[in-house]
Structures are given as C-alpha cells and as structure tokens.
Design a protein around this motif. Structure first.
Motif, PDB file in Angstrom:
ATOM      1  N   GLY A   9       1.951  -2.953   3.384  1.00  0.00           N
ATOM      2  CA  GLY A   9       1.774  -3.771   2.179  1.00  0.00           C
ATOM      3  C   GLY A   9       0.307  -3.961   1.860  1.00  0.00           C
ATOM      4  N   ILE A  10       0.036  -4.468   0.678  1.00  0.00           N
ATOM      5  CA  ILE A  10      -1.337  -4.775   0.281  1.00  0.00           C
ATOM      6  C   ILE A  10      -1.944  -5.740   1.313  1.00  0.00           C
ATOM      7  N   GLY A  11      -3.155  -5.406   1.762  1.00  0.00           N
ATOM      8  CA  GLY A  11      -3.854  -6.290   2.700  1.00  0.00           C
ATOM      9  C   GLY A  11      -3.353  -6.233   4.127  1.00  0.00           C
ATOM     10  N   SER A  12      -2.422  -5.296   4.426  1.00  0.00           N
ATOM     11  CA  SER A  12      -1.889  -5.246   5.794  1.00  0.00           C
ATOM     12  C   SER A  12      -2.910  -4.663   6.770  1.00  0.00           C
ATOM     13  N   GLY A  13      -3.834  -3.843   6.243  1.00  0.00           N
ATOM     14  CA  GLY A  13      -4.867  -3.274   7.117  1.00  0.00           C
ATOM     15  C   GLY A  13      -4.930  -1.748   7.102  1.00  0.00           C
ATOM     16  N   LYS A  14      -4.385  -1.121   6.052  1.00  0.00           N
ATOM     17  CA  LYS A  14      -4.378   0.351   5.984  1.00  0.00           C
ATOM     18  C   LYS A  14      -5.790   0.944   6.027  1.00  0.00           C
ATOM     19  N   SER A  15      -6.695   0.373   5.214  1.00  0.00           N
ATOM     20  CA  SER A  15      -8.061   0.917   5.164  1.00  0.00           C
ATOM     21  C   SER A  15      -8.757   0.735   6.513  1.00  0.00           C
ATOM     22  N   THR A  16      -8.525  -0.415   7.125  1.00  0.00           N
ATOM     23  CA  THR A  16      -9.132  -0.698   8.431  1.00  0.00           C
ATOM     24  C   THR A  16      -8.630   0.305   9.475  1.00  0.00           C
ATOM     25  N   ARG A 139      -5.426 -12.738   4.080  1.00  0.00           N
ATOM     26  CA  ARG A 139      -6.440 -11.661   4.008  1.00  0.00           C
ATOM     27  C   ARG A 139      -6.650 -11.183   2.570  1.00  0.00           C
ATOM     28  N   ARG A 143     -10.130 -11.291   0.525  1.00  0.00           N
ATOM     29  CA  ARG A 143     -10.732 -10.031   0.065  1.00  0.00           C
ATOM     30  C   ARG A 143     -10.767  -9.936  -1.455  1.00  0.00           C
ATOM     31  N   ASN A 174      -0.982  -5.464  13.258  1.00  0.00           N
ATOM     32  CA  ASN A 174      -2.293  -5.983  12.845  1.00  0.00           C
ATOM     33  C   ASN A 174      -2.227  -7.487  12.584  1.00  0.00           C
ATOM     34  N   THR A 176      -3.267  -9.713  14.775  1.00  0.00           N
ATOM     35  CA  THR A 176      -4.339 -10.453  15.448  1.00  0.00           C
ATOM     36  C   THR A 176      -5.710  -9.910  15.054  1.00  0.00           C
ATOM     37  N   ARG A 177      -6.586  -9.796  16.028  1.00  0.00           N
ATOM     38  CA  ARG A 177      -7.963  -9.441  15.675  1.00  0.00           C
ATOM     39  C   ARG A 177      -8.142  -7.928  15.523  1.00  0.00           C
ATOM     40  N   THR A 178      -9.125  -7.548  14.736  1.00  0.00           N
ATOM     41  CA  THR A 178      -9.403  -6.124  14.489  1.00  0.00           C
ATOM     42  C   THR A 178      -9.621  -5.388  15.807  1.00  0.00           C
TER      43      THR A 178
HETATM   44  P1  ADP Z   1      -5.178  -2.616   2.972  1.00  0.00           P
HETATM   45  O1  ADP Z   1      -6.016  -1.350   2.963  1.00  0.00           O
HETATM   46  O2  ADP Z   1      -3.854  -2.435   3.632  1.00  0.00           O
HETATM   47  O3  ADP Z   1      -5.060  -3.291   1.646  1.00  0.00           O
HETATM   48  P2  ADP Z   1      -7.445  -3.699   4.462  1.00  0.00           P
HETATM   49  O4  ADP Z   1      -7.648  -2.777   5.603  1.00  0.00           O
HETATM   50  O5  ADP Z   1      -8.389  -3.577   3.296  1.00  0.00           O
HETATM   51  O6  ADP Z   1      -5.930  -3.666   3.934  1.00  0.00           O
HETATM   52  O7  ADP Z   1      -7.470  -5.183   5.029  1.00  0.00           O
HETATM   53  C1  ADP Z   1      -7.355  -6.298   4.145  1.00  0.00           C
HETATM   54  C2  ADP Z   1      -8.489  -7.290   4.436  1.00  0.00           C
HETATM   55  O8  ADP Z   1      -8.245  -7.882   5.693  1.00  0.00           O
HETATM   56  C3  ADP Z   1      -9.867  -6.631   4.514  1.00  0.00           C
HETATM   57  O9  ADP Z   1     -10.809  -7.526   4.001  1.00  0.00           O
HETATM   58  C4  ADP Z   1     -10.056  -6.414   6.020  1.00  0.00           C
HETATM   59  O10 ADP Z   1     -11.419  -6.431   6.377  1.00  0.00           O
HETATM   60  C5  ADP Z   1      -9.309  -7.605   6.601  1.00  0.00           C
HETATM   61  N1  ADP Z   1      -8.665  -7.317   7.898  1.00  0.00           N
HETATM   62  C6  ADP Z   1      -7.900  -6.251   8.205  1.00  0.00           C
HETATM   63  N2  ADP Z   1      -7.462  -6.331   9.472  1.00  0.00           N
HETATM   64  C7  ADP Z   1      -7.960  -7.484   9.986  1.00  0.00           C
HETATM   65  C8  ADP Z   1      -7.858  -8.144  11.252  1.00  0.00           C
HETATM   66  N3  ADP Z   1      -7.143  -7.634  12.254  1.00  0.00           N
HETATM   67  N4  ADP Z   1      -8.516  -9.301  11.406  1.00  0.00           N
HETATM   68  C9  ADP Z   1      -9.216  -9.849  10.394  1.00  0.00           C
HETATM   69  N5  ADP Z   1      -9.361  -9.295   9.178  1.00  0.00           N
HETATM   70  C10 ADP Z   1      -8.729  -8.125   8.964  1.00  0.00           C
END
Ligand code: ADP
Length: 205
Positions: A9-16, A139, A143, A174, A176-178
């Motif tokens: 989903g949006i903001g789930s952490g795909k880009s990370t 998140r 963001r 995802n 917890t922490r990065t």
């Molecule tokens: P998506 O690409 O799925 O929309 P992002 O990777 O951009 O999601 O992550 C959404 C936001 O949450 C970003 O600002 C990112 O830096 C932050 N984020 C992602 N994973 C974590 C995490 N484990 N802990 C804290 N912040 C996170």
C-alpha cells in the motif's frame, strides 16, 4: 530472468525496500517512475490525455496539471477507468522494454497497484511490503502532508492489507524500524539468487 513483483500500500515502504535491494546491486524497475515519465512535458501520452480529459489538465507551461486530473477522476469511476486504460498498457510495455535490457540474475519490479491491476503473468513471485494500517497512515502523513480524508480515500481505493497478504509469496514486515528491513532483504536476496540459478538450470535442461 527471475522477476519479483514488489508491492504494498501507499507508504508501506516499497521505495525504502527497493533502495535496499539496489544496495545488493539488484536492478529495480519502478512503475511509479515510469508513470511519471510517460506524462512528462512533451510526451505523446500527455497529448492523448488532453484529448480525452480536456486541455484544462495541461498547465500554461505545457506540464500536466496533476491536481486537476485527480479532481476529474476522483469522483468519476468511468473516467478513472478511462485513465487506467490509457496508462496501464503503456506502463507495462515500458516495464517489459526496460527488463529486456537488463543483465542480472533477477530483478525487482515495483508496482504499487500490482494486485489491483491483476497483471501478474510476467511475475514469478509477489513480494509484499507489509505494515499495520496505523503505522502506514502515520508515515504517509509525515511524508506527504495529506489530511485524514485524503489518506482514507487513497487507502480505500487500494487493495486491502488482507487481499495483498493472501497473494504474497514473500512478505517483508515493515512495522518497526528501518534497521530491521535489511536482514529481511538480505535473506530474500539469497533466496532469489538461489531460485534464479535453479530457473537457469531448468531452462538449460
Ligand atoms: P512507499 O514507497 O511504499 O510509498 P516509502 O518507502 O516511501 O513507502 O515509505 C513511506 C515513508 O515512511 C517514507 O517517508 C519513509 O522514509 C518512511 N519509512 C519507511 N519505512 C520506515 C520504517 N521502518 N521506519 C520509519 N520510517 C519508515
């Protein structure tokens, strides 16, 4: 080439997560980036959109007025479908083109709406980035600076967490922490390398 469809989903952490795979030299194709490029200034797709939705969606500097287009499709399911019918085939075509140019054991294709568009025939495995809804919302708020109503509307337009998990071959937690993402990515990287070598063996036999 072994192809991993990364979704969530949006903001789930795909880009990370994508960035972590790139850290292992794994090529990542990002459908979001392709979608943006397709409608950038001067692209033929922009002309098609203007013909379909009206020139009001083009700014004076000839760039797409995203807010206007969003407004048009937001409350009109038919127009939303029309937009998807134009963009989705072009996005998938471009994904295929980019993938053909790659030389790697496997690649990640990040597609936010992989499950919603149900186009999974070119994907070998579905990898879902998962986190609890409250964390996802927090998140996105931080963001994108969106309000609760807009966030709820976006989340409601996407597949649910349960629907995603139901079709996942692999899941990255995802919540917890990065810091805790890297070991999960590393474990999957090892698995995908192994699977890609098995795939190569099967092709050769
Ligand atoms: P998506 O690409 O799925 O929309 P992002 O990777 O951009 O999601 O992550 C959404 C936001 O949450 C970003 O600002 C990112 O830096 C932050 N984020 C992602 N994973 C974590 C995490 N484990 N802990 C804290 N912040 C996170």
């Amino acid at each position: 080439m072994l192809t991993i469809g990364l979704t969530g989903g949006i903001g789930s952490g795909k880009s990370t997560v994508s960035a972590l795979f790139e850290g292992f030299n794994v090529p990542v194709i990002d459908a979001d980036i392709i979608a943006h490029q397709l409608v950038s200034k001067g692209q033929p797709t922009l002309k098609i959109l203007a013909q379909t939705f009206g020139t009001e969606i083009i700014n004076v500097d000839n760039a797409l007025n995203r807010a206007r287009l969003k407004q048009i499709i937001f409350s009109n399911a038919q127009k939303k479908k029309q937009l998807e019918n134009i963009l989705h085939p072009l996005i998938y075509q471009q994904i295929e083109r980019q993938q053909q140019r790659l030389k790697a054991a496997y690649c990640i294709i990040s597609i936010p709406l992989l499950i919603e568009t149900a186009k999974t025939e070119f994907i070998d495995r579905i990898l879902v980035v998962d986190c609890a809804l409250e964390i996802q919302i927090a998140r996105i708020k931080q963001r994108d600076k969106l309000n609760d109503v807009d966030i709820d509307a976006i989340i409601a337009s996407q597949a649910s967490r349960e629907e995603r998990l139901a079709v996942a071959d692999d899941v990255i937690d995802n919540s917890t922490r990065t810091l805790q993402l890297r070991p999960q990515v590393e474990k999957l990287h090892t698995l995908y390398l192994l699977l890609s070598s098995t795939q190569d063996t099967l092709i050769c036999e």
